[in-house]
Design a protein around this motif. Structure first.
Motif, short mmCIF file in Angstrom:
data_model
loop_
_atom_site.label_atom_id
_atom_site.label_comp_id
_atom_site.label_asym_id
_atom_site.label_seq_id
_atom_site.Cartn_x
_atom_site.Cartn_y
_atom_site.Cartn_z
N ASP A 57 0.85 -1.17 0.00
CA ASP A 57 0.00 0.00 0.00
C ASP A 57 0.90 1.23 0.00
O ASP A 57 2.00 1.21 0.56
N LEU A 58 0.45 2.29 -0.63
CA LEU A 58 1.25 3.51 -0.68
C LEU A 58 1.62 4.00 0.72
O LEU A 58 2.71 4.51 0.94
N THR A 59 0.73 3.79 1.67
CA THR A 59 0.97 4.24 3.04
C THR A 59 2.07 3.44 3.73
O THR A 59 2.56 3.86 4.78
N GLU A 60 2.47 2.30 3.15
CA GLU A 60 3.49 1.44 3.74
C GLU A 60 4.69 1.24 2.81
O GLU A 60 5.53 0.38 3.05
N ASP A 61 4.77 2.02 1.76
CA ASP A 61 5.78 1.84 0.73
C ASP A 61 7.07 2.58 1.07
O ASP A 61 7.30 3.70 0.61
N GLU A 62 7.93 1.94 1.82
CA GLU A 62 9.19 2.56 2.23
C GLU A 62 10.23 2.56 1.12
O GLU A 62 11.16 3.35 1.13
N ASP A 63 10.09 1.65 0.13
CA ASP A 63 11.08 1.51 -0.92
C ASP A 63 10.65 2.15 -2.25
O ASP A 63 11.32 1.98 -3.26
N ASP A 64 9.52 2.84 -2.26
CA ASP A 64 9.01 3.51 -3.46
C ASP A 64 8.84 2.54 -4.63
O ASP A 64 9.28 2.81 -5.75
N GLY A 71 -3.42 6.29 -1.17
CA GLY A 71 -3.47 5.24 -0.16
C GLY A 71 -4.20 5.71 1.07
O GLY A 71 -4.33 6.91 1.28
N PRO A 72 -4.72 4.80 1.82
CA PRO A 72 -4.75 3.36 1.55
C PRO A 72 -5.61 3.04 0.33
O PRO A 72 -6.64 3.67 0.09
N LEU A 73 -5.19 2.04 -0.41
CA LEU A 73 -5.86 1.66 -1.65
C LEU A 73 -7.33 1.31 -1.41
O LEU A 73 -8.19 1.67 -2.22
N ILE A 74 -7.63 0.65 -0.32
CA ILE A 74 -9.01 0.24 -0.04
C ILE A 74 -9.94 1.46 0.07
O ILE A 74 -11.14 1.34 -0.18
N ASP A 75 -9.40 2.62 0.38
CA ASP A 75 -10.23 3.83 0.47
C ASP A 75 -10.78 4.26 -0.88
O ASP A 75 -11.70 5.08 -0.93
N GLU A 76 -10.23 3.73 -1.96
CA GLU A 76 -10.73 4.06 -3.30
C GLU A 76 -11.93 3.19 -3.69
O GLU A 76 -12.54 3.40 -4.73
N ALA A 77 -12.26 2.21 -2.86
CA ALA A 77 -13.37 1.29 -3.15
C ALA A 77 -14.66 1.77 -2.49
O ALA A 77 -14.65 2.32 -1.39
N SER A 78 -15.75 1.54 -3.20
CA SER A 78 -17.08 1.85 -2.69
C SER A 78 -18.05 0.84 -3.26
O SER A 78 -18.21 0.74 -4.49
N GLY A 79 -18.65 0.05 -2.38
CA GLY A 79 -19.58 -0.98 -2.84
C GLY A 79 -18.89 -1.93 -3.81
O GLY A 79 -17.79 -2.42 -3.54
N PRO A 80 -19.50 -2.15 -4.99
CA PRO A 80 -18.96 -3.12 -5.95
C PRO A 80 -17.92 -2.53 -6.91
O PRO A 80 -17.57 -3.16 -7.90
N LEU A 81 -17.43 -1.33 -6.61
CA LEU A 81 -16.52 -0.62 -7.52
C LEU A 81 -15.28 -0.13 -6.80
O LEU A 81 -15.35 0.34 -5.67
N ILE A 82 -14.15 -0.24 -7.48
CA ILE A 82 -12.95 0.47 -7.06
C ILE A 82 -12.43 1.23 -8.28
O ILE A 82 -12.33 0.68 -9.38
N TYR A 83 -12.17 2.50 -8.06
CA TYR A 83 -11.68 3.39 -9.11
C TYR A 83 -10.44 4.05 -8.53
O TYR A 83 -10.52 4.81 -7.58
N PHE A 84 -9.26 3.71 -9.09
CA PHE A 84 -8.03 4.10 -8.42
C PHE A 84 -6.96 4.55 -9.38
O PHE A 84 -6.89 4.11 -10.52
#
Length: 122
Positions: A57-64, A71-84
């Motif tokens: 996850d971008l929030t945990e990406d220490e090595d780029d 991030g967090p990636l899951i925050d881009e999801a809503s119901g049956p859709l993720i748009y990221f």
């Protein structure tokens, strides 16, 4: 600069135009500013978990090394859709992997910029 992909549950659209229409409907229902705050479905949450097995996850990406632009990636999801968003520098590698994971889970992967389903309709 980033590149966006959309993944959703449901029957595979008949063609790219139908996919674009379905994406627009889902976007209006689940993402638009006045849309409801809906937790991701189990299948979309499992999809995100599968992506995070490959890249952090971008929030945990220490090595780029993460392709995610938010991030967090899951925050881009809503119901049956993720748009990221994906970092432009990793679009080719990440989108192929994302489309493969989506397909293996029976999900639709759509490229709004190219207005096409992944893998490409033949």
């Amino acid at each position: 600069m980033s590149y966006d992909l959309a993944v959703w549950e449901g029957e595979r659209p008949a063609d790219d135009a139908a996919a674009g229409q379905r994406f627009d409907e889902l976007y209006e229902e689940y993402v638009a500013a006045d849309g409801p705050d809906v937790p991701p479905t189990k299948q979309i949450a499992a999809f995100v978990a599968a992506l995070l097995e490959r890249w952090p996850d971008l929030t945990e990406d220490e090595d780029d090394v993460s392709p995610w632009s938010s991030g967090p990636l899951i925050d881009e999801a809503s119901g049956p859709l993720i748009y990221f968003p994906i970092r432009w520098s990793m679009v080719e590698e990440a989108s192929v992997h994302i489309a493969g994971v989506a397909s293996s889970m029976g999900l639709n992967c759509y490229d709004p910029q190219g207005q096409c389903l992944w893998p490409a309709m033949r």
